[in-house]
Structures are given as C-alpha cells and as structure tokens.
Design an enzyme around this catalytic site. Structure first.
Site: not given
Ligand SMILES: Cc1cc2nc3c(=O)[nH]c(=O)nc-3n(C[C@H](O)[C@H](O)[C@H](O)COP(=O)(O)OP(=O)(O)OC[C@H]3O[C@@H](n4cnc5c(N)ncnc54)[C@H](O)[C@@H]3O)c2cc1C
Length: 579
Positions: A511, A554
C-alpha cells in the site's frame, strides 16, 4: 493524430477513470499510454476464487526494494499491475475506504475541499453495489444501504465463495468478547471493530471487477476520441522550450512503442501522470522535475526543482500468525478486525500516547536524516506532518484503526495477516538511473522508528489473545507461526522476541502512497489540491501517489473516488478555459 487534448500516462486504476470521464465529451481527445497489455481474458485476473494468481507473472512489475537497513538489509518484493487496469487487475479486491477523520486531515495539509464530506459523493458515484444473497448474509455479509452507491461503474459485492462454516460468527463473537464491537458496515467512515467486507467483483458474472472492466471495456470502440496505446512506455515529458512566467508547460510525452522505437505524442492541453506510487515520481524525475540533488546524480537537468518528489513514501509491514485447526475451512474469507490504539495498548495507552507526542521532534529528525539529501524535507515540516498523524491516532477519543487483523482460515489452519496501518516511518522512491526503463529505487525504511515495532507487536499480542478466546479458541490447536519457541507465550508488545520475529519475516503490505503528495509545497508537497504539479501549468498527477497520508482502508476505493473527483475538476477547468 498524435496530438491530444489530454495524455494520460498509465491506464491503471486512476488512469482509466480519467480516460472514461474526460472522453465522455466527444470534443475532447484523450490518449492513454499503458506499458502493459489488455488482460480481459486472462484467467488469473478474472478469477475470484483466490488472491494472488497474477503475482510474479508477466503482468506484475515485481519491483525489488532497496535493502531495508532497519531490518537486516532484507529486500522486499513490490507487486504492481502492468496491464490495462493496473494494480486493480492483480489486487486482493478488498473494498474498504478510510476513516472519516483521515480524509478530513487532507484538508489540513493545504487541500481545500478535500475532506470526507467532499470525497463522499465520489465514493458513491463510482460504485455499483450489489446486495448480498441470503446465503452470503447467513455467512456474515452485512451492510448499510446509505453507505453505498448503486449506479456507478465499479461493481462491489460479496464472493460466491464467501466462507461459511459459521466462521463469521466465530470471529465476530471472539472479537466482541475482547471488546471489539461488530461493525455492520466499515465503509461509512467509521471502520473499527469486526466486519465482513465486500469485494470489487461482479457477483453476477463471478468475475473480478478491475478498472478496465469498470471504466474502459464498456466504452471501447464507441469513442473515436479515446486512443489507447498498449505495450507502450512513457519515458519522459517533453517541455515547451521556454516559459515567460517561470511556469513550465508540457508539449508532449516521449514513449517507447511496442516495436521499440522512440516517438512523441503531443498535447494541446494537459499531461496527466497516473503511473502509480512507484512510477509516477520516477517519471517526474526523468522529466527533470524533482530534487536537484537527486536529478544531478543522474545527469538530468532540473526543469522544475521540486524537493518533495518521491520523498514521502508511506507503507505498511505485513506478517502472518498461524494456528493449526482440526477443521478444513473452505471458501473465500473476507473477515477483518480493526483495532484502535486504545484497543492495542489498553492500560498503556496514556503512556504510549505521551511518549509518541514527546518524541515527535526526534522522529522528525530521524526521518529527515534518512531521506538523505539535506534539502528534501525539513525537520519542522516533518514535525508538522508527524504531529498531525499522532493527533489522529493517539488522542483518547480516537476511532482511527491503527492495526488491521485480516482473518485467513484455510485447510486445517486459521491464520491472520496483520499490519500496522499507520507507521510513522517515511521512505522514498527515486530513479535508480537516468534510463527511464531501469526500475526505480524503492526504500520504505520499514521500522525506522521504534513506535512502529510496538504497534506491530501489540497487534500480534492482541491476536494471540483472540486465538485464546472462545469460540475461536475451540477451533485451534497449536500455534504454527511464530510458535511459542520463537516468541514465548505471554510475551507482551515490548518483548524483544516479537521484534526479532517481525523484522525477519514481514513483507510489504503493498500500500505505498504519498510519493507525489498532494499538500502545501512548503510541507514537501508535489501537487496542489487540483493535482497540478507545482511549477507546471499543464501537468497533473492523479493516482495513489498523491494521497498525502496513509489511510486505514485498502487503497483502491479511495483511488477510484479521488480520480472521479479530479476528473470533474479537470473538466470544470477546461470549461473555464483554465490551462
Ligand atoms: C498485491 C497487491 C494487493 C492489493 N490488494 C488490494 C486490495 O485488496 N484492495 C484494495 O483496495 N487495494 C489493494 N491494493 C492496492 C491498490 O490496488 C492500489 O493502490 C491501486 O490499484 C493503485 O492505483 P494507481 O492508479 O495508483 O496505480 P495502478 O493501478 O498501478 O496504475 C498504474 C498504471 O501505470 C502503468 N505504468 C507505469 N509506468 C508506466 C509508464 N512509464 N508508461 C506507461 N504506463 C505505465 C502501469 O502499468 C499501471 O497500469 C493492492 C496492491 C497490490 C500490489
């Protein structure tokens, strides 16, 4: 034609949102340059049975990081999609947005209008939410209608294979037993607790929903004003020769074509870089936009000196705790428990909070020193950024999830991948050579600061407590990883054995954000609140790299929404004749 109103570099998650929205006006010509190919029929992409089928394949850039100096010089693999649809074609399909106050914080960094309320309509606009079936509801799927959009481009729903066997109840009841409440919908800006999340997939066709399926294939062939260049790599921006007002204008983009020739596509309007957190800063640097100290190392003349390019990398460390189980768990688990700092540190919360706040200057000094080049950032800027983050996480009323426990029951085992969602460590992505085809140099500086270890260890400690708590405890037998030999039973977050195990075994959580941060230039920002690169008149960056501070969700849900909002902004600028 090789001249376009807009040239978009990167046909990925954000790039295809822009391509679709900008080309919706037939008077606007749009080119999309994508290094990868179409993967419409690639079964590793379309399948929704299991995560990870495309990792390491030809549609994954598979970058290797710099040795991580705080963790024994280990290198890490950074996956990133190299295909039409970008990383949305290879990701885990988890659909989770962010905590409200995290998006509100963007506004405090100099981005007017970038707050939860301002982004909310775009979270809904892009979404085509599908209700769970009766079976999926029995298996734990919950949602709140007000939190979803039903008419957008991106299909969101639950897997046909959503794990049953009462697993959702087992995990929910166990989480509740330790005081972590059940959250019926973590996508409404309030994420903490236990939830069963939806995925980016088409529940009817049982196919992954990626950016190309959502935004490109439905319009392909019907828009002559949209031109797609596949298997084509952008190497640098070509600038107008001179500028009257010291603002630089792009004239076009140099590309390497599928037949390996070098050509230029020209623009009468704008260049929009959507090459992702790893490639967007690199593209700016090969185009002469960046920290002169970095550019000069590779003989690149600075066109726009901009110190923040590539300098604010934030990522999360991921590791797995695993138990054996007498049960063969089958299906696709989509269960998560989100813990706040108070959940993690319990009685120690106040002292940890005081310690973090009193150490901010020290953190800032370490971050600044590690970024290497003296001009890249200043200690006082870093202090301001880190303090904002600390205030969000370590205030006594904070609801911000600081750790994610992602449950992964499987054949005769129950595991949980878990990660510190909001590390204070900062790294960088820079070019590693003047040749744009050489992969960038990625250095997340994982565990640069001890607080990041404590958070990861506290999450591990809480996970062990969960595995010891009924009903979950009745479905596990012994700990497989790390095992009580490696980390003694009862070790709390301060125990050095956690640190050793974590540092030896973690991987990136994939990420990366903030390498072209959208924030005030004085803070090290690269783009303004309209995505415009400081010092340029017609170059923007729109993708995960502009997210100025890591979020607890996310990323794809937020990237889609951000791109939708930027697309509207770009069209409105055009309407007003702004260039
Ligand atoms: C393994 C993995 C699992 C993940 N799981 C999830 C998940 O479950 N849920 C979630 O929400 N998020 C997940 N993410 C994160 C999320 O998918 C990404 O953050 C998001 O898709 C990034 O979007 P982007 O537009 O910034 O970049 P991308 O989607 O990566 O798009 C960039 C595009 O630019 C192209 N490109 C790059 N350089 C050039 C160049 N020079 N010339 C031409 N084209 C170029 C690339 O090929 C790519 O297509 C995951 C990420 C990874 C790596």
């Amino acid at each position: 034609s090789t001249s376009f109103d807009y040239i978009i570099i990167g046909g990925g998650t954000a790039g295809l949102v822009l391509a679709n929205r900008l080309s919706s006006d037939s008077n606007i010509s749009v080119a999309v340059i994508e290094a990868g190919d179409s993967v419409f029929n690639n079964p590793n992409v379309t399948s929704v049975t299991v995560f990870g089928l495309s990792l390491g394949s030809s549609i994954d850039w598979s970058y290797i990081s710099r040795p991580q100096k705080y963790t024994g010089n280990r290198t890490l693999t950074y996956n990133a999609g190299k295909a039409l649809g970008g990383t949305s074609t290879i990701n885990g399909m988890t659909y989770l947005r962010a905590e409200k106050v995290q998006i509100d914080a963007w506004e405090k960094l100099g981005n007017e209008g970038w707050n939860w309320e301002g982004l909310w309509p775009y979270y809904l606009k892009k979404e085509a939410f599908q209700h769970p079936t009766e079976v999926q509801t029995e298996n734990g799927a919950t949602f709140e209608s007000e939190a979803h959009g039903f008419n957008g481009a991106v299909a969101v729903g639950w897997s046909k294979y959503l794990m049953g066997q009462n697993m959702s109840d087992i995990l929910r009841q166990t989480s509740e037993a330790l005081g972590y409440h059940a959250n019926s919908d973590a996508n409404d800006g309030s994420m903490s607790g236990f939830t069963t999340w939806p995925l980016t997939l088409n529940a009817t066709t049982n196919i992954r929903e990626d950016a190309a399926r959502a935004y490109y294939y439905p319009i392909s062939g019907s828009r002559p004003n949209l031109c797609l260049f596949l298997n084509t790599t952008a190497t640098r921006i070509v600038w107008e020769d001179s500028s009257k007002d010291s603002i630089m204008h792009a004239r076009g983009v140099e590309v390497i074509t599928p037949t390996n020739s070098t050509e230029t596509l020209y623009t009468t309007g704008e260049v929009i870089i959507s090459a992702g957190s790893i490639r967007s800063p690199a593209l700016l640097e090969t185009s002469g936009v960046g920290n002169p100290a970095v550019l000069e190392k590779f003989g690149i003349d600075p066109v726009i000196p901009l110190l923040g390019v590539g300098a604010n990398l934030q990522d999360q460390p991921n590791i797995v705790i695993s138990y054996s189980s007498p049960v063969n768990w089958t299906g696709y688990p989509s269960f998560v428990t989100y813990l706040t700092a108070k959940d993690l540190f319990g009685a120690d919360f106040d002292s940890i909070s005081r310690s973090v706040h009193s150490n901010i200057s020290r953190y800032a000094a370490t971050v600044t020193a590690d970024l290497g080049s003296a001009n890249e950032t200043t200690i006082s800027n870093q202090e301001r950024l880190l303090k904002l983050q600390a205030d969000l996480i370590f205030n006594s009323n904070s609801t911000v999830p600081l750790a994610e426990l992602l449950w992964a029951p499987g054949p005769f085992s129950i595991s949980s991948a878990f990660w510190n969602l909001l590390p204070f460590s900062r790294g960088s992505v820079h070019i590693g050579a003047s040749d744009p085809m050489v992969e960038p140099s990625i250095d997340a500086n994982f565990f640069q600061l001890p607080i990041d270890e404590y958070v990861q260890a506290a999450a591990a400690h809480r996970l062990r407590q969960l595995f010891k708590t009924p009903p979950l405890s009745t479905y596990v037998t012994s700990e497989l990883a790390p095992s009580f030999t490696i980390v003694p039973e009862g070790a709390d977050y301060g125990d050095g054995s956690w640190e050793q195990w974590i540092k030896a075994g973690y991987s990136t959580n994939q990420h990366p954000v903030s390498t072209c941060a959208m924030m005030g230039k004085e803070l090290g920002g690269v783009v303004d609140s309209e995505g415009r690169v400081y010092g340029s008149g017609n170059v923007r960056v729109v993708d995960a790299s502009v997210i100025p501070m890591q979020v607890s969700g996310h990323l794809s849900a937020t990237v889609y929404a951000l791109a939708e909002k930027m697309a509207e902004r770009i069209l409105s600028d055009r309407g007003r004749g702004v260039r």
